[in-house]
Scaffold this active site. Structure first.
Site, PDB file in Angstrom:
ATOM      1  N   CYS A  65      -8.984  -3.692  -3.955  1.00 12.68           N
ATOM      2  CA  CYS A  65      -9.432  -5.085  -3.883  1.00 12.68           C
ATOM      3  C   CYS A  65      -9.810  -5.364  -2.438  1.00 12.68           C
ATOM      4  CB  CYS A  65      -8.401  -6.068  -4.439  1.00 12.68           C
ATOM      5  SG  CYS A  65      -6.965  -6.424  -3.416  1.00 12.68           S
ATOM      6  N   HIS A  98       7.004  10.476   2.328  1.00 15.73           N
ATOM      7  CA  HIS A  98       8.261   9.764   2.563  1.00 15.73           C
ATOM      8  C   HIS A  98       8.641   8.787   1.449  1.00 15.73           C
ATOM      9  CE1 HIS A  98       8.086  10.364   7.227  1.00 15.73           C
ATOM     10  NE2 HIS A  98       8.000  11.503   6.539  1.00 15.73           N
TER      11      HIS A  98
END
Length: 143
Positions: A65, A98
Protein backbone atom coordinates in the site's frame (compact mmCIF):
# COMPACT_ATOMS: atom_id res chain seq x y z
CA UNK A 1 6.40 -22.42 -3.49
CA UNK A 2 3.19 -20.38 -3.34
CA UNK A 3 3.19 -16.65 -2.71
CA UNK A 4 0.02 -14.69 -1.94
CA UNK A 5 0.07 -11.04 -2.95
CA UNK A 6 -2.32 -8.18 -2.29
CA UNK A 7 -2.21 -4.47 -2.95
CA UNK A 8 -4.32 -1.37 -2.99
CA UNK A 9 -4.39 1.41 -5.59
CA UNK A 10 -0.85 2.55 -4.70
CA UNK A 11 0.66 -0.73 -5.82
CA UNK A 12 -0.54 -2.13 -9.18
CA UNK A 13 2.78 -1.40 -10.91
CA UNK A 14 4.70 -2.83 -7.98
CA UNK A 15 2.56 -5.95 -7.92
CA UNK A 16 3.00 -6.51 -11.65
CA UNK A 17 6.78 -6.23 -11.43
CA UNK A 18 6.94 -8.51 -8.38
CA UNK A 19 4.59 -11.10 -9.90
CA UNK A 20 6.53 -11.12 -13.18
CA UNK A 21 9.81 -11.59 -11.27
CA UNK A 22 8.40 -14.37 -9.08
CA UNK A 23 6.85 -16.23 -12.01
CA UNK A 24 10.23 -16.17 -13.79
CA UNK A 25 11.69 -17.79 -10.67
CA UNK A 26 9.03 -20.52 -10.75
CA UNK A 27 6.83 -19.36 -7.87
CA UNK A 28 3.07 -19.91 -7.97
CA UNK A 29 1.13 -16.70 -7.30
CA UNK A 30 -2.20 -16.18 -5.55
CA UNK A 31 -3.24 -12.68 -6.61
CA UNK A 32 -5.63 -10.73 -4.39
CA UNK A 33 -4.57 -7.24 -5.44
CA UNK A 34 -6.23 -4.61 -7.54
CA UNK A 35 -4.95 -3.89 -11.03
CA UNK A 36 -6.25 -0.31 -11.17
CA UNK A 37 -5.35 3.02 -9.61
CA UNK A 38 -8.97 3.61 -8.54
CA UNK A 39 -9.20 4.18 -4.79
CA UNK A 40 -9.89 0.99 -2.82
CA UNK A 41 -9.66 -0.11 0.81
CA UNK A 42 -6.42 -1.96 1.60
CA UNK A 43 -8.03 -4.32 4.18
CA UNK A 44 -10.07 -5.87 1.37
CA UNK A 45 -6.80 -7.02 -0.20
CA UNK A 46 -4.73 -7.67 2.94
CA UNK A 47 -7.08 -10.04 4.75
CA UNK A 48 -7.14 -12.62 1.90
CA UNK A 49 -3.32 -12.68 1.86
CA UNK A 50 -3.18 -13.19 5.62
CA UNK A 51 -5.74 -15.99 5.39
CA UNK A 52 -3.73 -17.70 2.64
CA UNK A 53 -0.58 -17.68 4.78
CA UNK A 54 -2.40 -18.44 8.02
CA UNK A 55 -4.12 -21.52 6.57
CA UNK A 56 -1.07 -22.79 4.66
CA UNK A 57 -2.57 -22.12 1.25
CA UNK A 58 0.50 -19.92 0.63
CA UNK A 59 4.02 -20.19 2.02
CA UNK A 60 4.60 -16.44 2.23
CA UNK A 61 2.77 -13.21 1.50
CA UNK A 62 3.53 -9.84 -0.06
CA UNK A 63 1.34 -6.83 0.67
CA UNK A 64 1.62 -3.33 -0.79
CA UNK A 65 0.00 0.00 0.00
CA UNK A 66 1.13 3.62 -0.08
CA UNK A 67 2.92 3.74 3.27
CA UNK A 68 2.94 0.00 3.85
CA UNK A 69 1.54 0.67 7.32
CA UNK A 70 -2.21 0.21 6.87
CA UNK A 71 -2.00 -3.10 5.07
CA UNK A 72 0.71 -4.26 7.48
CA UNK A 73 -1.55 -3.50 10.46
CA UNK A 74 -4.37 -5.36 8.72
CA UNK A 75 -2.50 -8.61 8.11
CA UNK A 76 -0.93 -8.54 11.58
CA UNK A 77 -4.41 -8.82 13.11
CA UNK A 78 -4.34 -12.51 12.12
CA UNK A 79 -2.86 -15.04 14.55
CA UNK A 80 0.19 -16.71 13.11
CA UNK A 81 1.04 -13.77 10.88
CA UNK A 82 4.27 -11.90 11.40
CA UNK A 83 4.30 -9.19 8.78
CA UNK A 84 7.23 -6.81 8.55
CA UNK A 85 7.17 -3.35 7.01
CA UNK A 86 10.37 -3.18 4.96
CA UNK A 87 12.00 -0.37 3.03
CA UNK A 88 15.43 -1.89 2.36
CA UNK A 89 16.59 -5.39 1.49
CA UNK A 90 18.68 -5.41 4.69
CA UNK A 91 15.55 -4.93 6.78
CA UNK A 92 13.80 -7.61 4.72
CA UNK A 93 16.64 -10.02 5.53
CA UNK A 94 16.52 -9.19 9.24
CA UNK A 95 12.74 -9.62 9.30
CA UNK A 96 13.24 -13.21 8.16
CA UNK A 97 16.43 -13.96 10.13
CA UNK A 98 15.36 -12.54 13.48
CA UNK A 99 11.55 -12.39 13.38
CA UNK A 100 10.58 -15.32 11.14
CA UNK A 101 8.33 -12.90 9.23
CA UNK A 102 5.96 -14.64 6.83
CA UNK A 103 4.60 -11.55 5.07
CA UNK A 104 6.53 -8.59 3.75
CA UNK A 105 4.80 -5.22 3.60
CA UNK A 106 6.06 -2.72 1.02
CA UNK A 107 5.53 1.05 1.10
CA UNK A 108 4.97 1.86 -2.58
CA UNK A 109 5.23 5.62 -2.12
CA UNK A 110 8.60 5.36 -0.38
CA UNK A 111 10.48 2.71 -2.38
CA UNK A 112 11.19 2.17 -6.05
CA UNK A 113 9.83 -0.80 -7.94
CA UNK A 114 13.36 -2.18 -8.27
CA UNK A 115 13.89 -1.88 -4.51
CA UNK A 116 10.60 -3.68 -3.92
CA UNK A 117 11.57 -6.57 -6.19
CA UNK A 118 14.97 -6.84 -4.48
CA UNK A 119 13.34 -6.81 -1.04
CA UNK A 120 10.93 -9.59 -2.00
CA UNK A 121 13.77 -11.66 -3.47
CA UNK A 122 15.85 -11.18 -0.31
CA UNK A 123 12.87 -11.92 1.93
CA UNK A 124 12.05 -15.18 0.18
CA UNK A 125 15.66 -16.35 0.08
CA UNK A 126 16.55 -15.67 3.70
CA UNK A 127 16.05 -18.29 6.40
CA UNK A 128 15.01 -17.82 10.01
CA UNK A 129 18.06 -18.17 12.27
CA UNK A 130 16.18 -19.68 15.19
CA UNK A 131 18.35 -19.93 18.29
CA UNK A 132 17.93 -16.97 20.62
CA UNK A 133 15.37 -15.50 18.20
CA UNK A 134 13.00 -18.48 18.42
CA UNK A 135 12.06 -17.77 22.04
CA UNK A 136 11.28 -14.14 21.17
CA UNK A 137 9.19 -15.09 18.16
CA UNK A 138 7.25 -17.60 20.27
CA UNK A 139 6.30 -14.76 22.64
CA UNK A 140 4.69 -12.69 19.86
CA UNK A 141 1.42 -14.64 19.62
CA UNK A 142 -1.34 -13.66 22.04
CA UNK A 143 -2.08 -16.36 24.57
Amino acid sequence: MKISIGNDHAGPDYKKAIVDFLKQKGYEILNHGTDTFDSVDYPDFGHPVAIDVETGKADFGVVICGSGNGINMTVNKHQGIRSALCWTKEIAALARQHNDANIISIPARFTSIQQAVEMVDTFLNTNFEGGRHANRVNKIACQ
